[in-house]
Write a protein that holds these residues in place. Structure first.
Motif, mmCIF file in Angstrom:
data_model
loop_
_atom_site.group_PDB
_atom_site.id
_atom_site.type_symbol
_atom_site.label_atom_id
_atom_site.label_comp_id
_atom_site.label_asym_id
_atom_site.label_seq_id
_atom_site.Cartn_x
_atom_site.Cartn_y
_atom_site.Cartn_z
ATOM 1 N N GLU A 43 -52.160 21.268 44.242
ATOM 2 C CA GLU A 43 -51.364 20.718 45.418
ATOM 3 C C GLU A 43 -51.877 21.241 46.684
ATOM 4 O O GLU A 43 -51.921 22.437 46.910
ATOM 5 N N VAL A 52 -56.031 8.470 51.191
ATOM 6 C CA VAL A 52 -55.949 8.842 49.791
ATOM 7 C C VAL A 52 -57.470 8.247 49.336
ATOM 8 O O VAL A 52 -57.724 8.829 48.206
ATOM 9 N N VAL A 55 -59.766 11.142 49.292
ATOM 10 C CA VAL A 55 -59.539 12.354 48.302
ATOM 11 C C VAL A 55 -60.149 11.701 46.846
ATOM 12 O O VAL A 55 -60.277 12.447 46.183
ATOM 13 N N ARG A 56 -59.711 10.488 46.753
ATOM 14 C CA ARG A 56 -60.116 9.930 45.589
ATOM 15 C C ARG A 56 -61.742 10.103 45.053
ATOM 16 O O ARG A 56 -62.167 10.205 44.224
ATOM 17 N N ILE A 70 -53.432 11.111 41.534
ATOM 18 C CA ILE A 70 -53.601 11.554 42.714
ATOM 19 C C ILE A 70 -52.367 11.041 43.425
ATOM 20 O O ILE A 70 -52.180 9.973 43.906
ATOM 21 N N GLN A 71 -51.331 11.903 43.919
ATOM 22 C CA GLN A 71 -50.135 11.454 44.252
ATOM 23 C C GLN A 71 -50.066 12.223 45.760
ATOM 24 O O GLN A 71 -50.163 13.216 45.858
ATOM 25 N N LYS A 72 -49.611 11.341 46.718
ATOM 26 C CA LYS A 72 -49.364 11.579 47.911
ATOM 27 C C LYS A 72 -48.049 12.083 48.362
ATOM 28 O O LYS A 72 -47.115 11.328 47.829
ATOM 29 N N ASP A 77 -49.738 15.948 52.519
ATOM 30 C CA ASP A 77 -49.793 16.790 51.050
ATOM 31 C C ASP A 77 -50.409 15.831 49.886
ATOM 32 O O ASP A 77 -50.013 14.643 50.042
ATOM 33 N N TYR A 78 -51.180 16.301 49.082
ATOM 34 C CA TYR A 78 -51.467 15.887 47.808
ATOM 35 C C TYR A 78 -51.377 16.284 46.734
ATOM 36 O O TYR A 78 -51.701 17.762 46.771
ATOM 37 N N ILE A 80 -53.039 16.747 42.918
ATOM 38 C CA ILE A 80 -54.024 16.266 42.119
ATOM 39 C C ILE A 80 -53.990 16.762 40.658
ATOM 40 O O ILE A 80 -53.929 18.044 40.550
#
Length: 291
Positions: A43, A52, A55-56, A70-72, A77-78, A80
């Motif tokens: 996190e 996003v 980040v991916r 991968i969740q926002k 905040d992310y 992973i």
């Protein structure tokens, strides 16, 4: 309102809530977290919002499967989720994410596949032991039919929570199991209070007074207590859901759904089911006497 005479409506509402979740459980199961499957959970909080897609790209460039999630969370905040990473792979991923902007690692958890399997086994065992002990306790304290009705109500609460988590693909971790056990304990406590009142009222039952009327009167006598108790718990859980942080959010959500479901099943399922069991018993005796 006569709760017992309306019991078919309560049963229909329960089935309507549970059925979609059951179908989802059969078709896609639960979205198991790394506590059960094994893997890494990272996190990260960025100082500035980061798309996003970037980040991916960073995660994919490290040779990791982005399909694991991968969740926002919030605006910066992310969360992973990856396969189980070595310390070197984990350090490289964090370093690569730093290229997207200044960030802070909020948590970096790693659970091996062996630990995941062990947690799964222990979680199932805990639920089974708790269920068996409750069946024994309820059967000893009340009559067997009340025990069966209470267990069906507990099963209702468990299915409502797991069904909703499956339907909306909400992640299930070890805290979810703790939430389920807490919900079961809370729900059975409410049911026992109602059954106690029914037992007291059955001792002073007037001649000609039907079983449905006695149980309905008992429900009304405990209704204020049940609603007040649920509301105070719900107020705390709602505050925790919005202010408690992302790490306990799913746990609080499970508790919130379970507490509301527990109050409903204690009032609208457990006692009406017991009435149905008693009426079935009475009809069977009449039929036997006529035979």
């Amino acid at each position: 309102m006569h709760f017992i005479k309306l019991r078919k409506i309560w049963y229909a509402i329960s089935i309507a809530v549970i059925l979609p979740g059951l179908i989802s459980l059969m078709l896609q199961g639960l979205n198991l977290g790394i506590d059960f499957t094994g893997g890494n959970l990272l996190e990260v909080r960025f100082a500035e919002p980061v798309p996003v897609e970037k980040v991916r790209q960073v995660v994919a460039a490290q040779g990791l499967e982005i399909s694991r999630g991968i969740q926002k969370s919030g605006t910066t905040d992310y969360i992973i989720r990856t396969r189980h990473l070595t310390q070197d792979e984990s350090d490289k991923l964090i370093a690569a994410l730093s290229e997207l902007g200044k960030n802070t690692v909020l948590r970096n958890e790693s659970v091996g596949p062996t630990i995941g399997r062990e947690l799964t086994t222990k979680a199932i065992l805990a639920l089974l032991i708790a269920s068996v002990l409750m069946v024994i306790y309820i059967t000893l304290r009340f009559e067997f039919k009340q025990g069966i009705a209470a267990i069906i109500a507990l099963l209702h609460d468990t299915l409502v929570v797991t069904g909703i988590f499956s339907l909306f693909r909400i992640e299930v971790d070890s805290a979810f199991v703790a939430a389920l056990l807490t919900i079961i304990g809370y729900s059975i406590n409410d049911t026992i209070v109602i059954f106690d009142r029914i037992r007291e009222n059955m001792l002073t039952r007037k001649k000609g007074e039907s079983l449905e009327d006695v149980v309905n009167a008992s429900l009304w006598q405990t209704l204020t207590r049940s609603i007040n108790t649920v509301l105070t718990v719900v107020f705390v859980l709602v505050a925790l859901y919005f202010l408690g942080g992302s790490t306990i959010r799913n746990f609080v959500l499970a508790m919130l759904i379970g507490v509301v479901s527990g109050a409903y099943s204690s009032i609208c399922n457990a006692s009406p089911l017991w009435v149905d069991f008693k009426l079935m018993e009475k009809r069977a005796k009449v039929k036997e006497a006529r035979a």
